[in-house]
Scaffold this active site. Structure first.
Site, PDB file in Angstrom:
ATOM      1  N   HIS A   1      -9.842   1.133   0.935  1.00  0.00           N
ATOM      2  CA  HIS A   1      -9.619  -0.001   1.842  1.00  0.00           C
ATOM      3  C   HIS A   1     -10.673  -0.055   2.953  1.00  0.00           C
ATOM      4  O   HIS A   1     -10.361  -0.373   4.100  1.00  0.00           O
ATOM      5  CB  HIS A   1      -8.216   0.099   2.438  1.00  0.00           C
ATOM      6  CG  HIS A   1      -7.599  -1.228   2.781  1.00  0.00           C
ATOM      7  ND1 HIS A   1      -8.033  -1.986   3.836  1.00  0.00           N
ATOM      8  CD2 HIS A   1      -6.583  -1.915   2.209  1.00  0.00           C
ATOM      9  CE1 HIS A   1      -7.294  -3.087   3.914  1.00  0.00           C
ATOM     10  NE2 HIS A   1      -6.418  -3.079   2.933  1.00  0.00           N
TER      11      HIS A   1
ATOM     12  N   HIS B   1       0.809  -1.228   0.000  1.00  0.00           N
ATOM     13  CA  HIS B   1       0.000   0.000   0.000  1.00  0.00           C
ATOM     14  C   HIS B   1       0.842   1.277   0.000  1.00  0.00           C
ATOM     15  O   HIS B   1       0.530   2.241   0.695  1.00  0.00           O
ATOM     16  CB  HIS B   1      -0.978  -0.005   1.163  1.00  0.00           C
ATOM     17  CG  HIS B   1      -1.994  -1.098   1.100  1.00  0.00           C
ATOM     18  ND1 HIS B   1      -2.503  -1.567  -0.096  1.00  0.00           N
ATOM     19  CD2 HIS B   1      -2.602  -1.839   2.087  1.00  0.00           C
ATOM     20  CE1 HIS B   1      -3.386  -2.533   0.146  1.00  0.00           C
ATOM     21  NE2 HIS B   1      -3.449  -2.719   1.451  1.00  0.00           N
TER      22      HIS B   1
ATOM     23  N   GLU C   1     -11.235  -4.460  -2.667  1.00  0.00           N
ATOM     24  CA  GLU C   1     -10.350  -3.411  -3.157  1.00  0.00           C
ATOM     25  C   GLU C   1     -10.247  -3.518  -4.678  1.00  0.00           C
ATOM     26  O   GLU C   1      -9.503  -4.333  -5.209  1.00  0.00           O
ATOM     27  CB  GLU C   1      -8.971  -3.546  -2.506  1.00  0.00           C
ATOM     28  CG  GLU C   1      -8.993  -3.515  -0.990  1.00  0.00           C
ATOM     29  CD  GLU C   1      -7.754  -4.133  -0.380  1.00  0.00           C
ATOM     30  OE1 GLU C   1      -6.641  -3.602  -0.623  1.00  0.00           O
ATOM     31  OE2 GLU C   1      -7.879  -5.150   0.328  1.00  0.00           O
TER      32      GLU C   1
END
Length: 356
Positions: A183, A114, A320
């Site tokens: 998220h 991420h 996601e």
């Protein structure tokens, strides 16, 4: 507090506190007759989604915290945030672009997750009200976390009846890689109400991307047929035994990318989740080629959510929408490269309905 009324609903702004360094964080609330969504500038994140069940009872179906201190303390789950510059994993924190090697900080064992140690989830985004919603903007400077190019990212949240639209766009000053996603952890029975294992999921995908022990794709697009990854028909999330399948065992359950059947760049079905207990249905459509279905297998059990209940493994699930993990190191995957003069566009829609 300020309020503006748009054709799609109301937009309300209020303070959400301050970060430890004194930076102010604002909260925006979007309301339609059937949906209420809370957003904050810290991580451009969703902090609440309130919607009714089959009996008309309203509950918050998004995991999160009551104050900014909760989000700062939880540096493990990315709850509700926009993640970037590269959502999901990059192997060993390395990739090459235009013949040049780049290194980004690793924060997920040997890999980068991420965006790196200080990703977009830890940034305070600029925000402005737009009709029916809010537009968040972040300028990520050249070299931020090792990524090339000054990237200007925009994320628009707008409410349309029972649907929340997320529109992403970005430009860059140098060739770079980009993979933005949201998220949010969902629990359709209501956050803090228990586990999501009894909810039923459908994913419109004939293939998925198997992973190695670091949850990095092997490069294969494997058929879902005959595996626990065949979610083309409604399947109870907790039905599969995580220890009975080698791929499931690696993720402790579902934490994989599905290769969606729809055409990339056009809005198509990604997933649908049904909660028999409440009748709530979440339908996810997207222009992205993939979706990471993460069943909350690594939620650490350390943090109390809005209802005062500690979030544990399987307390929520994420969908996601994305390009595939580690795409910069897999030339056969859809490209995540963005060049000067181009604008990246992506849309994902979360629609909330009920079935009785």
């Amino acid at each position: 507090m300020t309020t503006s009324i748009a054709a799609h609903g109301a937009v309300t702004k209020a303070s959400f506190g301050k970060l430890p360094d004194g930076t102010a964080v604002d909260k925006y609330t979007l309301k339609s007759p059937s949906l209420e969504v809370g957003l904050i500038t810290y991580g451009a994140r969703i902090v609440s989604i309130k919607t009714a069940d089959k009996s008309g009872k309203v509950a918050d179906v998004a995991l999160g915290y009551n104050d900014i201190e909760g989000y700062v303390a939880d540096n493990k789950t990315y709850v509700g945030s926009v993640v970037g510059r590269y959502g999901n994993r990059i192997a060993l924190g390395k990739f090459s672009l235009d013949g040049k090697a780049y290194t980004i900080p690793t924060n997920n064992n040997a890999n980068t997750l991420h965006g790196g140690t200080v990703g977009f989830d830890k940034k305070v985004w600029d925000a402005k009200e737009i009709p029916g919603g809010v537009e968040f903007t972040l300028v990520s400077p050249d070299g931020d976390m090792g990524y090339p190019g000054t990237l200007t990212a925009h994320v628009k949240y707008t409410i349309h009846g029972d649907a929340l639209h997320i529109d992403y766009s970005a430009t860059t000053t140098k060739d770079t890689v980009l993979n933005l996603t949201n998220h949010t952890y969902f629990n359709l029975s209501g956050e803090g109400s228990g586990l999501i294992l009894g909810e039923y999921i459908t994913i419109d995908a004939d293939h998925y991307t198997p992973v190695d022990s670091g949850l990095i794709p092997t490069g294969e697009l494997a058929p879902v047929a005959g595996t626990p990854f065949d979610l083309r028909k409604p399947t109870e999330i907790g039905k599969a035994d995580p220890d009975a399948n080698p791929q499931m065992k690696l993720g402790g359950g579902y934490d994989h990318n599905w290769v969606l059947n729809g055409k990339m760049g056009e809005l198509h079905l990604a997933a649908k989740v049904f909660d028999p207990a409440t009748g709530r249905v979440l339908t996810v459509t997207t222009t992205e080629p993939g979706v990471q279905f993460y069943a909350g297998t690594s939620i650490p059990g350390l943090f109390k959510g809005k209802a005062g209940v500690v979030y544990v493994k399987n307390a929520g699930f994420c969908l996601e929408t994305q390009h595939f993990p580690d795409s910069p190191n897999h030339p056969k995957f859809p490209s995540t490269e963005l060049k000067p003069g181009q604008t990246m566009h992506s849309t994902t829609v979360f629609t909330f309905t009920v079935e009785k």
